[in-house]
Design an enzyme around this catalytic site. Structure first.
Site, PDB file in Angstrom:
ATOM      1  N   CYS A 106     -10.844   1.087   9.943  1.00 36.00           N
ATOM      2  CA  CYS A 106      -9.656   0.635   8.889  1.00 36.00           C
ATOM      3  C   CYS A 106     -10.188  -0.045   7.744  1.00 36.00           C
ATOM      4  CB  CYS A 106      -8.681  -0.246   9.574  1.00 36.00           C
ATOM      5  SG  CYS A 106      -7.129  -0.345   8.449  1.00 36.00           S
ATOM      6  N   HIS A 132      -2.541   6.694  12.267  1.00 39.55           N
ATOM      7  CA  HIS A 132      -3.157   5.474  11.761  1.00 39.55           C
ATOM      8  C   HIS A 132      -2.095   5.154  10.523  1.00 39.55           C
ATOM      9  CE1 HIS A 132      -6.662   2.790  10.937  1.00 39.55           C
ATOM     10  NE2 HIS A 132      -6.011   2.944   9.753  1.00 39.55           N
ATOM     11  N   GLU A 133      -2.083   5.889   9.514  1.00 35.23           N
ATOM     12  CA  GLU A 133      -1.344   5.302   8.657  1.00 35.23           C
ATOM     13  C   GLU A 133       0.014   5.230   8.606  1.00 35.23           C
ATOM     14  OE1 GLU A 133      -3.132   4.718   6.010  1.00 35.23           O
ATOM     15  OE2 GLU A 133      -4.744   5.614   6.742  1.00 35.23           O
ATOM     16  N   HIS A 158       0.400   1.880  10.070  1.00 31.86           N
ATOM     17  CA  HIS A 158       0.653   0.732   9.078  1.00 31.86           C
ATOM     18  C   HIS A 158       1.946   0.492   8.617  1.00 31.86           C
ATOM     19  CE1 HIS A 158      -3.470  -0.380   8.202  1.00 31.86           C
ATOM     20  NE2 HIS A 158      -3.890   0.796   8.247  1.00 31.86           N
TER      21      HIS A 158
END
Length: 215
Positions: A126, A168-169, A172
């Site tokens: 990351c 993953h995004e 966030h």
């Protein structure tokens, strides 16, 4: 460059960020903005400012370099992320990880759900946690819903590495870092990765470091 004043309206925050040309500074783990659920995008940025912000995220992603950047990673708590992956990897890696090229995409108000029971575990890093990687078991296939930067609905199934990127995004945007989902015994510095765990799959790391991969 100063990060935006989080007490200012979002449009003012973004204008502050874009006052200087070039890549935006990446916020590092420990900053509260990475741990807050983001505000749903609902026209807080007028179209021209949104287009400028998206282009700046793209420039930042390329400069890092990375395959995705979410708005909180540049200090803006707004539910927007960008992804792009040219996937310049050997054939063995492509086949094992399902890493295929992804064109530039803007994800607005995205959410995902797993499709089926399949899980895939690979080392992941990351931009907000520089210098380290760890194994994360994620859904092998996900359904992503949301919008694009033009307000058009998105409802698409991703598999392989693209599925990992969108998870993953989107995480966030929910205040979740990849380390929250990682097998912490696998945590490795970039140097250790280069020396020991450059293989396409993490099986050797699992045996040597003492963690279990999903079946």
């Amino acid at each position: 460059m100063a990060l935006p004043n989080h007490r200012a309206p979002l449009a003012e925050q973004v204008e502050q960020l874009l006052a200087t040309e070039g890549p935006l500074p990446i916020v590092a783990a420990g900053d509260p903005v990475l741990r807050r659920p983001t505000e749903r995008f609902d026209g807080q940025l007028e179209p021209a400012l949104l287009a400028r912000f998206v282009e700046s995220l793209r420039i930042t992603m390329h400069a890092a370099p990375g395959v995705g950047v979410a708005a909180p990673q540049v200090g803006v708590s707004l539910r927007i992320a960008v992804i792009e992956d040219p996937a310049p990897v050997p054939e063995e890696v492509r086949l094992l990880r399902g890493r295929v090229p992804q064109p530039f995409r803007v994800l607005v108000n995205p959410s995902y759900e797993g499709v089926g029971d399949g899980r895939a575990a690979f080392f992941e890093g990351c931009l907000s946690v520089p210098g380290y990687q760890a194994v994360v078991a994620r859904h092998a296939e996900v359904r992503l819903t949301g919008e694009d930067e033009h307000g058009h609905a998105v409802d698409e199934v991703f598999s392989g590495w693209p599925a990992r990127i969108v998870q993953h995004e989107t995480d966030h945007l929910d205040g979740v870092l990849y380390l929250d989902r990682a097998e912490l015994r696998s945590l490795s510095s970039d140097q250790a990765m280069a020396e020991h765990w450059a293989q396409p799959a993490p099986d050797g790391a699992a045996r040597a470091l003492g963690f279990t991969l999903p079946e």
